[in-house]
Design an enzyme around this catalytic site. Structure first.
Site, PDB file in Angstrom:
ATOM      1  N   ASP A  10       0.839  -1.191   0.000  1.00 15.59           N
ATOM      2  CA  ASP A  10       0.000   0.000   0.000  1.00 15.59           C
ATOM      3  C   ASP A  10       0.885   1.257   0.000  1.00 15.59           C
ATOM      4  O   ASP A  10       0.606   2.231  -0.707  1.00 15.59           O
ATOM      5  CB  ASP A  10      -0.920  -0.029   1.228  1.00 15.59           C
ATOM      6  CG  ASP A  10      -2.020   1.002   1.137  1.00 15.59           C
ATOM      7  OD1 ASP A  10      -2.807   0.925   0.162  1.00 15.59           O
ATOM      8  OD2 ASP A  10      -2.095   1.877   2.015  1.00 15.59           O
ATOM      9  N   LYS A  25       1.555   4.387  -2.936  1.00 21.14           N
ATOM     10  CA  LYS A  25       1.615   5.839  -2.696  1.00 21.14           C
ATOM     11  C   LYS A  25       2.888   6.436  -3.269  1.00 21.14           C
ATOM     12  O   LYS A  25       2.876   7.540  -3.826  1.00 21.14           O
ATOM     13  CB  LYS A  25       1.514   6.114  -1.188  1.00 21.14           C
ATOM     14  CG  LYS A  25       0.161   5.690  -0.601  1.00 21.14           C
ATOM     15  CD  LYS A  25       0.107   5.839   0.916  1.00 21.14           C
ATOM     16  CE  LYS A  25      -1.224   5.318   1.444  1.00 21.14           C
ATOM     17  NZ  LYS A  25      -1.326   5.388   2.922  1.00 21.14           N
TER      18      LYS A  25
END
Lengths: 384, 384
Positions: free
Chosen positions: A240, A244
């Site tokens: 995750d 980003k």
């Protein structure tokens, strides 16, 4: 027919009576995909802010429709949305393009779809929506960190129609990260490096991990408090965070893919597969390697932090030892921190810090993106 | 006739040949008032970024004129601005409204004046320019922190014409402070408090002040390095910081005036009047009181920081003792720090930190403001 729905929808119609204004207000028709925690918070924020925005900015926000993966609710703002849908409302299996067409169906008005899902399937629709002149705002990381060919197709669709895709909420939730980087680049600054703590969950774990309890106990505690994803491996893998970092890289003109990021997962190889329950039962396997990392950090006079770093085209994600004089050593709770080192900000970085997760602040990012769309349509947004 | 000018103007015309584009580019005509350090940096940034903005955003930046307090240079972008003005150029005593009319004279194009002065006289022109549809971007704090009646007149002019005033550079220079607060407020968040280190000069002085040398020696050093204003009292009085706090308050809907701020000046009363030379000669009078403050801070286990605080309608500026666990205790060099405590960011604040002074980063704020104007005219500014 009364259909109960479990989601938290606004208690009163979003659309408010227009005040007398010299110029007709700009009407923005809104469709929300994914009325989960973030989507529900967004609906509440819309309802609460709409009267002021109409009064002060001559901007009329009109919630037209809400869709989840199986249903859609249309004409939400006409005398409904009291937590139940009335007989006059339509509901049927969700067809996303039909949903979008419904939101966009009003001549001379603006249409914005807020994708509050984390779904790749929804992201597949962006290019088509943008090509049709429908703006998209989203905290969904899938498009901006997904396959480059899809991303380029989305960009071409946006270029051709002028419809915008904004995604401030993908990094740091409501913190001003993506727009800040955009402004640096557009004014001619050059990104030298980004260094970030981009996971509130991992920040919390390493802020707390001082050896007094095993790492696995902290993961259990975070899981019990709802700080982690349902399967904590989705946080611990670092993927995750890697998404980003890819988003920030692309914003700075570096066409990275997820595969280009050197991600050092925290999950022991033997626990990478298997069920969530198996993983939770065998969490203890993390303790010895994590204790060894902590001992190394202490021997070096530092602390452990989970850090994402982009340096030129080199992108990495994983646990690092940071000196106690480093800003990351002083982070608190679930704070995210992003440090932009640029040609202009080279002695000391430009730093944005604060809570980087949670439904309310993520929804606020979606709302900010929506206001940027309205701003691009001429809505005035300054205090003077 | 060749007229030498001492300011750093772009070395080549800003206007570049338009690329073939399906749609004609948006032309933004720019007038710069005050070609000092910030203004010159802005002109350089415009020149460097213009080709990319035309290519990628279909935005054509055209520098039309530059004015200082005594002269104006028109048609800057037509084969001139090589550090000298040629005979074909016009120069004459500056009449600001005539200057503005010249910048705005092109039908169907956008006009933006960049006020890079710190002049109250220039701020007096904003309302008239905005009423005429000319946008204003500025790091000049005078309008946004000045008399409320002038501020309201400016707001009415902007409302009536739709022309914008943006002033991101007034607080924290290029750091995203004003827009961040604007986004919080517009999306319905509520400001509980702002706490900031808003002066790079004072940050530097108190980061360095450890008792090893007298405070006056640090002031002399900062003065010699150009960190202070020519008269250091302009920093030490705290009034510049108070202006920034008034700007943030107004952005959050609190109609403060400068008189409402409780400013605790660092200047001993006997040195408040008199010449700069007298002040510099008698700087030592600050040492005993500052040493006493430092001793108090140490006794309390803390450090001294110069802090601006807004809490509801209560605004104060002055030196405070901060605990060593406070984020401000870990600031470095000339960093500014702004902490927004809001209803959404209540456990941990939203923090923006970094260098908050200097020509380049201040000019970048002016440029960002200019791009917001272009964005409001429909220019696309997203990476996708």
């Amino acid at each position: 027919m009364i259909v109960s729905i479990a989601i938290a929808l606004p208690r009163s119609p979003l659309r408010v009576a227009p005040v007398r204004a010299a110029v007709a207000p700009l009407v923005v028709n809104i469709g929300v995909v994914g009325p989960g925690k973030v989507g529900s918070a967004f609906l509440t924020q819309l309802r609460l802010a709409a009267p002021r925005l109409l009064r002060e900015c001559n901007l009329q926000l009109s919630l037209r429709a809400v869709s989840d993966s199986r249903h859609m609710w249309l004409d939400c703002d006409d005398d409904a949305l009291n937590g139940r849908l009335h007989g006059a409302q339509i509901w049927r299996p969700a067809e996303l393009d039909e949903f979008a067409a419904y939101v966009a169906g009003r001549e001379g008005e603006v249409a914005v779809l807020a994708d509050c899902t984390a779904s790749d399937i929804v992201a597949n629709h962006y290019a088509g929506w943008l090509a049709a002149g429908i703006h998209v705002v989203t905290p969904n990381k899938r498009a901006a960190s997904g396959p480059l060919d899809r991303w380029h197709k989305i960009a071409r669709a946006s270029d051709a129609s002028g419809a915008r895709l904004h995604y401030e909420g993908t990094v740091g939730a409501g913190l001003p990260v993506v727009q800040t980087l955009r402004d640096l680049i557009d004014t001619g600054d050059e990104l030298l490096a980004v260094e970030g703590m981009l996971s509130g969950t991992l920040a919390w774990l390493f802020n707390r991990f001082d050896g007094s309890v095993p790492f696995s106990a902290l993961v259990r505690e975070a899981h019990a408090m709802g700080y982690t994803e349902p399967d904590p491996r989705d946080d611990l893998s670092g993927m995750d965070v890697a998404r980003k970092l890819v988003i920030l890289a692309r914003e700075a003109g570096v066409a990275l893919s997820l595969d280009d990021v050197n991600v050092r997962s925290l999950i022991p190889a033997e626990l990478a597969e298997g069920s969530r329950d198996d993983f939770m039962a065998n969490l203890g396997a993390m303790d010895a390697p994590m204790a060894a990392l902590l001992a190394d950090a202490r021997a070096a006079g530092g602390v452990l932090r989970h850090v994402a770093r982009l340096d030129g085209r080199h992108a990495s994600v994983g646990v690092q030892v940071m000196g106690t004089d480093h800003a990351f050593a002083h982070s608190r709770l679930t704070d995210n921190v992003v440090r932009f080192a640029t040609r202009r900000y080279c002695d000391n970085a430009l730093v944005v810090q604060g809570p980087g997760a949670g439904p309310e602040v993520t929804a606020a990012a979606v709302f900010t993106d929506l206001l940027r769309v309205a701003g691009a349509m001429g809505v005035k947004r300054c205090a003077c």
